[in-house]
Design a protein around this motif. Structure first.
Motif, PDB file in Angstrom:
ATOM      1  N   LEU A  60       0.815  -1.219   0.000  1.00  0.00           N
ATOM      2  CA  LEU A  60       0.000   0.000   0.000  1.00  0.00           C
ATOM      3  C   LEU A  60       0.850   1.271   0.000  1.00  0.00           C
ATOM      4  O   LEU A  60       0.430   2.313   0.503  1.00  0.00           O
ATOM      5  N   ILE A  61       2.057   1.150  -0.558  1.00  0.00           N
ATOM      6  CA  ILE A  61       2.911   2.328  -0.710  1.00  0.00           C
ATOM      7  C   ILE A  61       2.795   2.790  -2.154  1.00  0.00           C
ATOM      8  O   ILE A  61       2.921   1.986  -3.079  1.00  0.00           O
ATOM      9  N   THR A  62       2.536   4.072  -2.354  1.00  0.00           N
ATOM     10  CA  THR A  62       2.348   4.548  -3.732  1.00  0.00           C
ATOM     11  C   THR A  62       3.698   4.659  -4.432  1.00  0.00           C
ATOM     12  O   THR A  62       4.747   4.739  -3.806  1.00  0.00           O
ATOM     13  N   LYS A  63       3.640   4.665  -5.761  1.00  0.00           N
ATOM     14  CA  LYS A  63       4.866   4.467  -6.523  1.00  0.00           C
ATOM     15  C   LYS A  63       5.888   5.568  -6.327  1.00  0.00           C
ATOM     16  O   LYS A  63       7.090   5.292  -6.289  1.00  0.00           O
ATOM     17  N   GLY A  64       5.429   6.791  -6.206  1.00  0.00           N
ATOM     18  CA  GLY A  64       6.369   7.890  -5.983  1.00  0.00           C
ATOM     19  C   GLY A  64       7.137   7.730  -4.684  1.00  0.00           C
ATOM     20  O   GLY A  64       8.344   7.997  -4.619  1.00  0.00           O
ATOM     21  N   THR A  65       6.441   7.286  -3.659  1.00  0.00           N
ATOM     22  CA  THR A  65       7.082   7.037  -2.366  1.00  0.00           C
ATOM     23  C   THR A  65       8.030   5.852  -2.452  1.00  0.00           C
ATOM     24  O   THR A  65       9.135   5.867  -1.889  1.00  0.00           O
ATOM     25  N   GLY A  68      11.767   6.178  -3.417  1.00  0.00           N
ATOM     26  CA  GLY A  68      12.658   6.633  -2.354  1.00  0.00           C
ATOM     27  C   GLY A  68      12.954   5.564  -1.319  1.00  0.00           C
ATOM     28  O   GLY A  68      14.093   5.443  -0.851  1.00  0.00           O
ATOM     29  N   VAL A  69      11.926   4.785  -0.968  1.00  0.00           N
ATOM     30  CA  VAL A  69      12.130   3.729   0.037  1.00  0.00           C
ATOM     31  C   VAL A  69      13.112   2.695  -0.510  1.00  0.00           C
ATOM     32  O   VAL A  69      14.041   2.255   0.195  1.00  0.00           O
ATOM     33  N   ILE A  70      12.929   2.325  -1.767  1.00  0.00           N
ATOM     34  CA  ILE A  70      13.840   1.342  -2.384  1.00  0.00           C
ATOM     35  C   ILE A  70      15.248   1.936  -2.516  1.00  0.00           C
ATOM     36  O   ILE A  70      16.242   1.244  -2.271  1.00  0.00           O
ATOM     37  N   ASP A  71      15.329   3.203  -2.864  1.00  0.00           N
ATOM     38  CA  ASP A  71      16.648   3.869  -2.917  1.00  0.00           C
ATOM     39  C   ASP A  71      17.396   3.684  -1.599  1.00  0.00           C
ATOM     40  O   ASP A  71      18.579   3.345  -1.589  1.00  0.00           O
ATOM     41  N   ARG A  72      16.701   3.932  -0.493  1.00  0.00           N
ATOM     42  CA  ARG A  72      17.385   3.872   0.808  1.00  0.00           C
ATOM     43  C   ARG A  72      17.734   2.440   1.200  1.00  0.00           C
ATOM     44  O   ARG A  72      18.794   2.194   1.791  1.00  0.00           O
TER      45      ARG A  72
END
Lengths: 149, 149
Positions: A60-65, A68-72
DNA sequence: TTACTATAGTTCTAGTTAGAACTAAATTGC
DNA sequence: GCAATTTAGTTCTAACTAGAACTATAGTAA
């Protein structure tokens, strides 16, 4: 129409979710992950990896978010991005071997932490509450869809 | 211990809350407020104002966040900060007259919007769901407290 | 009174959030 | 086979988020 009766329901929904978040995220943070990062690691565990699109649907995390989460997580060497062989637009996000070790260590800890909450509940209680929540979700989704077209 | 049965409950809790958020916040945004800003305005409506501490307890917004939310509402002339006469550390946050007009206009709209979700529910359904949520919240709070001391 | 402690708000940091605009790759329709 | 549309992901912006450190004021206890 007893209008007064659904406002307390909404307040309880927010409070219950908030209480869950406080309890869960304090534990997740003690494991050096944010709640969003933990969700991704937990979703990728014991899988061959999946696209960001699928990850977003499950967590339930939107793609724009999600970018960034995957980046970190990638910066921490917990996941890596692999290009999809089939589709040039797609990626496959996988746990690294370090990520798999992390998952194997912390996922059972977190499940045990959450399990403590429900020590006093019977299976029937749990099923009843789950059914209530499913009913709620369905009602919101239906109402939302009916405002769209 | 049927461990398998509480994980679906947690997923449903997140999904139900998420569905609520999507439905509610789309409407709130169409009224030119963020969900947090709407919560503050709704909480201040029909009151003589209250301290940020009390506002935070009612809306579940933590104090660090609240400072910024109130800043932005004050910049829009929807609320204003008044120093407490009794306590030099305290403020009282009040709706401005413009804020009161806004509240009178949008609060009934939003209640009506939310009411549509529950059109198909009997009072008994609503009470049952509310009771389930209350049970959940209580369990999380109790579990959280027991990890603290 | 004077030190200790607690409380109210602000500030700071790192991260999440949604939504919209954008790029690139795939699919569809003709 | 080419144009139009759709889809996957990234980027950008404004705002929220929690938590921790900080300031100022108030209450407490010796």
């Amino acid at each position: 129409m007893p209008r007064s009766i659904f406002l307390p329901l909404l307040r309880e929904l927010s409070s219950a979710y908030q209480a869950f978040e406080v309890y869960s995220s304090a534990h997740v943070r003690s494991l050096s992950l944010t709640p969003a990062q933990f969700d991704i690691v937990a979703t990728l565990g014991n899988t061959p990896g999946m696209s960001p699109k699928e990850l977003g649907e499950k967590t339930l995390i939107t793609k724009g978010t999600l970018t960034g989460v995957i980046d970190r997580l990638a910066a921490k060497k917990i996941v890596r991005r692999v290009a999809s062989p089939d589709d040039g637009r797609c990626q496959i996000i996988r746990l690294t071997s370090q990520g798999e070790k992390l998952f194997a260590r912390i996922f059972p800890l977190h499940v045990a932490h959450m399990e403590r909450v429900f020590a006093g509940f019977s299976p029937g209680d749990l099923e009843g509450i789950t059914a209530s929540l499913r009913l709620l979700r369905t009602a919101f989704v239906a109402a939302h869809v009916s405002t769209k077209p």
